[in-house]
Structures are given as structure tokens and as C-alpha cells.
Design an enzyme around this catalytic site. Structure first.
Site, PDB file in Angstrom:
ATOM      1  N   PHE A   1       5.843  -8.984   0.185  1.00 42.01           N
ATOM      2  CA  PHE A   1       5.609  -9.261  -1.239  1.00 42.01           C
ATOM      3  C   PHE A   1       6.782  -8.727  -2.059  1.00 42.01           C
ATOM      4  O   PHE A   1       7.207  -7.582  -1.868  1.00 42.01           O
ATOM      5  CB  PHE A   1       4.305  -8.561  -1.636  1.00 42.01           C
ATOM      6  CG  PHE A   1       3.857  -8.790  -3.046  1.00 42.01           C
ATOM      7  CD1 PHE A   1       3.128  -9.922  -3.386  1.00 42.01           C
ATOM      8  CD2 PHE A   1       4.116  -7.856  -4.033  1.00 42.01           C
ATOM      9  CE1 PHE A   1       2.686 -10.127  -4.688  1.00 42.01           C
ATOM     10  CE2 PHE A   1       3.673  -8.039  -5.333  1.00 42.01           C
ATOM     11  CZ  PHE A   1       2.952  -9.190  -5.656  1.00 42.01           C
TER      12      PHE A   1
ATOM     13  N   ASN B   1      -1.685  -1.419  -5.430  1.00 43.66           N
ATOM     14  CA  ASN B   1      -1.588  -2.804  -5.898  1.00 43.66           C
ATOM     15  C   ASN B   1      -2.040  -3.654  -4.717  1.00 43.66           C
ATOM     16  O   ASN B   1      -1.222  -4.152  -3.946  1.00 43.66           O
ATOM     17  CB  ASN B   1      -0.151  -3.144  -6.308  1.00 43.66           C
ATOM     18  CG  ASN B   1      -0.019  -4.602  -6.729  1.00 43.66           C
ATOM     19  OD1 ASN B   1      -1.016  -5.265  -7.036  1.00 43.66           O
ATOM     20  ND2 ASN B   1       1.201  -5.113  -6.727  1.00 43.66           N
ATOM     21  N   PRO B   2      -3.354  -3.798  -4.556  1.00 40.46           N
ATOM     22  CA  PRO B   2      -3.873  -4.506  -3.373  1.00 40.46           C
ATOM     23  C   PRO B   2      -3.838  -6.016  -3.616  1.00 40.46           C
ATOM     24  O   PRO B   2      -3.584  -6.461  -4.737  1.00 40.46           O
ATOM     25  CB  PRO B   2      -5.324  -4.020  -3.324  1.00 40.46           C
ATOM     26  CG  PRO B   2      -5.683  -3.845  -4.764  1.00 40.46           C
ATOM     27  CD  PRO B   2      -4.428  -3.386  -5.465  1.00 40.46           C
TER      28      PRO B   2
HETATM   29  C1  LIG Z   1       0.046  -7.424  -3.741  1.00 42.06           C
HETATM   30  S1  LIG Z   1       0.913  -6.799  -2.353  1.00 42.06           S
HETATM   31  C2  LIG Z   1       1.562  -5.314  -3.081  1.00 42.06           C
HETATM   32  C3  LIG Z   1       2.655  -4.660  -2.309  1.00 42.06           C
HETATM   33  C4  LIG Z   1       3.272  -3.460  -3.044  1.00 42.06           C
HETATM   34  N1  LIG Z   1       2.293  -2.439  -3.291  1.00 42.06           N
HETATM   35  C5  LIG Z   1       3.907  -3.895  -4.343  1.00 42.06           C
HETATM   36  O1  LIG Z   1       3.335  -3.637  -5.401  1.00 42.06           O
HETATM   37  O2  LIG Z   1       4.981  -4.497  -4.301  1.00 42.06           O
HETATM   38  C6  LIG Z   1      -0.436  -6.211  -1.339  1.00 42.06           C
HETATM   39  C7  LIG Z   1      -0.012  -5.631   0.009  1.00 42.06           C
HETATM   40  O3  LIG Z   1      -1.200  -5.178   0.676  1.00 42.06           O
HETATM   41  C8  LIG Z   1      -1.103  -5.474   2.065  1.00 42.06           C
HETATM   42  N2  LIG Z   1      -2.475  -5.466   2.583  1.00 42.06           N
HETATM   43  C9  LIG Z   1      -3.415  -6.434   2.505  1.00 42.06           C
HETATM   44  N3  LIG Z   1      -4.575  -6.016   3.028  1.00 42.06           N
HETATM   45  C10 LIG Z   1      -4.369  -4.730   3.428  1.00 42.06           C
HETATM   46  C11 LIG Z   1      -5.197  -3.742   4.047  1.00 42.06           C
HETATM   47  N4  LIG Z   1      -6.492  -3.982   4.332  1.00 42.06           N
HETATM   48  N5  LIG Z   1      -4.667  -2.543   4.323  1.00 42.06           N
HETATM   49  C12 LIG Z   1      -3.345  -2.275   4.041  1.00 42.06           C
HETATM   50  N6  LIG Z   1      -2.526  -3.172   3.468  1.00 42.06           N
HETATM   51  C13 LIG Z   1      -3.023  -4.381   3.157  1.00 42.06           C
HETATM   52  C14 LIG Z   1      -0.395  -6.799   2.086  1.00 42.06           C
HETATM   53  O4  LIG Z   1       0.176  -7.061   3.346  1.00 42.06           O
HETATM   54  C15 LIG Z   1       0.645  -6.600   0.969  1.00 42.06           C
HETATM   55  O5  LIG Z   1       1.808  -6.023   1.483  1.00 42.06           O
END
Ligand SMILES: C[S@@+](CC[C@H](N)C(=O)[O-])C[C@H]1O[C@@H](n2cnc3c(N)ncnc32)[C@H](O)[C@@H]1O
Length: 287
Positions: free
Chosen positions: A93, A189-190
Site C-alpha cells: 500500500f 490504518n487497517p
Molecule cells: C490500508 S493499508 C495501511 C498500511 C500502512 N499502515 C499505511 O498507512 O501506509 C493496511 C495494511 O494492513 C495489512 N493487513 C490486512 N489485514 C491484516 C491483518 N489481519 N493483520 C496484519 N496486517 C493486515 C495489509 O496487508 C496492508 O498492508
């Protein structure tokens, strides 16, 4: 052609492709090809500097891909976020400027806390964790990411930064059990987009990983709900959770946080006045 003429032609091409930031993108792509800082490029443009045939071909290639809506940051391979430079590309992302609000609010919540512990759940490229490690030299910073590809970017970013982040691969829902009850601030930021709200921007829809976008459940809040529950487990009494969400999810997310027993739940607006970051406090220990 001169650098200036190249930038003008590139801007026109990107404008024709409907890219709102056409001029900035055209400048940044040429600066990337020439390995110049943007300011250095502007000065060279004023002086009428020429472009070599090889650099021109490389620039034309990047312009064509940008016109086809490949994200600018995938073409330059980097993104700047809250004081840190990050390696990004396909599979991770691209961090957004609006997410810098999470960093500012985390620093505010920590105040003068000495040697704080912070955890970034769903770290992607490591953006928030690294920005906090950069701003808080004495902090213990943890971060977790589920995607193997995104975790690889985060690991490369941690290594390149020279900062210390305890980066883990796995599900946020089970992460950092060894830090339970010790964390001062959890930031996240999920993924939170509902399944029926497919993004309109091609750069997002076709280039950000699905795992990063869609939060699960009919409302997109399945992962955020589980991440909040995990945050409650990790935080010390009185510790603070900060979580980004879509502007239309403010009421629902703050409602579900209250339902989970969080205290002092409120929502912070972005610079356009739209609610984007929920803040909540873990109940202080009784007695
Ligand atoms: C919206 S992106 C935000 C990435 C980063 N925090 C940013 O703001 O640039 C959400 C991230 O959560 C990861 N992700 C999704 N489900 C997850 C989970 N259950 N546990 C850990 N990471 C997860 C995704 O792969 C992605 O990298």
C-alpha cells in the site's frame, strides 16, 4: 528538447490522461530519471539545460506508464511520509498524506511520556512505525504486517532507515502477545473499505493490494473491529488507540469502540473537516 520543454510536454500528456497532479508528476518523473532533487530540476529548467536522448526515452516510458494510471510512487519507487522516505512498489500500500494525522495524534497522546512503547498494527510499508521511531528516538516501536510481500518492503525500509523497529510478520489480531498490557499507544490504518465500495481511482483499485483495502464484513469494519480488540489487550490501562477509517464510518466505528468498553471515544476530522481518525482510551485500572 530542453528540460523545460520536456516538462511542459509531459504535463500536457498527463493532463490529457485526466491526472489532476499532472505538472507535479511530470516534474517528479523527470527529476527521478535525472536523479535530481525537484529544486535542482527547477533550477536547471530555468537555465535551459538540455536532455540526452537516453534520458528522454526513459522519461517518455515513465510518462506513458503514468498516463496508464500506474501510481507515481510505483514509478519512482519511493514515497515520503512524515519525515521518512520509504521504498514502495507493487505488493504494498502506498502511504497517504492524510495518514500523517495518525502520527501527529500519536505524538500528542504520548506527550512527555519517557521511553514510550508504541505498536503499529497493519504496518504495510512500515510508514507509521518508522515515522514514530524517527520522531521518538527513545521509544520502543513494534509493527506487524500480514502480507509477506508488504512485510518485505517494511523490512527493507527498516533496514535502510537505520531506525529500530520490532517488525513482525503475522496477523494483527494475535500480534505482540509478549507486550500485552505494556503499550502506551496503538496506531492502526487497517483495511476498512466495504466490499461494495470499490475505489474509483484506477491507481488505488488496480494497484493497491486487495488485502490493504477491504476490511471484511458487509461494512468493511471486520478487521478494524478485531484490531481494536487486540489493541485493548496490548495497551496499558489509560493507553490510547488511534485508528484511521473512512469518513462515512465515523459513527459506526466510534459506536463499536464504545461497545467494546473503550472510554473517551472521539473522532478527529481531517483538514477538510471530515472525520477520519477514531481515538479511544483503554479504561484505567480500578482502584
Ligand atoms: C490500508 S493499508 C495501511 C498500511 C500502512 N499502515 C499505511 O498507512 O501506509 C493496511 C495494511 O494492513 C495489512 N493487513 C490486512 N489485514 C491484516 C491483518 N489481519 N493483520 C496484519 N496486517 C493486515 C495489509 O496487508 C496492508 O498492508
Amino acid at each position: 528538447m530542453s528540460l523545460d520543454a520536456e516538462v511542459r510536454a509531459g504535463t500536457a500528456l498527463l493532463q490529457g490522461a485526466g491526472i489532476r497532479s499532472a505538472q507535479v508528476d511530470a516534474e517528479l518523473l523527470l527529476a527521478h530519471v535525472l536523479r535530481m532533487e525537484p529544486g535542482e530540476l527547477r533550477r536547471a529548467r530555468v537555465l535551459g539545460a538540455p536532455v540526452s536522448d537516453g534520458d528522454r526515452r526513459a522519461y517518455q516510458d515513465l510518462l506513458g506508464r503514468r498516463a496508464a494510471r500506474v501510481p507515481l510512487q510505483h514509478l519512482t519507487g519511493s514515497a515520503h511520509f512524515a519525515g521518512v522516505d520509504l521504498l514502495v512498489g507493487p505488493g504494498v500500500f502506498v502511504p497517504r498524506p492524510e495518514t500523517e494525522a495518525l502520527v501527529a495524534l500519536a505524538l500528542q497522546a504520548l506527550g512527555e511520556t519517557s521511553a514510550p512503547t508504541v505498536v503499529d498494527l497493519c504496518t504495510g510499508s512500515g510508514a507509521i512505525a518508522l515515522a514514530l521511531a524517527h520522531a521518538l528516538p527513545g521509544a520502543r516501536v513494534g509493527a506487524v504486517e500480514l502480507s509477506v510481500e508488504a512485510h518485505r518492503y517494511a523490512a527493507a525500509n527498516v533496514a535502510a532507515s537505520g531506525l529500530t523497529v520490532d517488525l513482525r510478520l503475522g496477523r494483527a489480531q494475535e500480534a505482540f502477545g509478549d507486550w500485552a498490557g505494556q503499550v502506551d499507544v496503538v496506531v492502526s490504518n487497517p483495511p476498512y473499505i466495504p466490499p461494495d465500495a470499490v475505489p474509483v481511482d484506477v491507481e488505488v483499485r488496480d494497484h493497491d493490494p486487495e488485502l490493504a483495502l477491504y476490511g471484511g464484513g458487509a461494512d468493511g469494519l471486520l478487521v478494524p473491529r478485531e484490531v481494536a480488540a487486540r489493541a485493548a489487550h496490548l495497551l496499558r490501562p489509560g493507553g490510547v488507540l488511534l485508528m484511521e477509517h473512512a469518513d462515512v464510518q465515523g459513527e459506526e466505528l466510534t459506536g463499536l469502540l464504545r461497545g467494546q468498553g473503550w472510554e473517551q471515544v472521539r473522532d478527529h476530522p481531517d483538514l477538510n473537516g471530515r472525520p477520519r481518525v477514531a481515538r479511544a482510551q483503554r479504561a484505567a485500572a480500578a482502584g
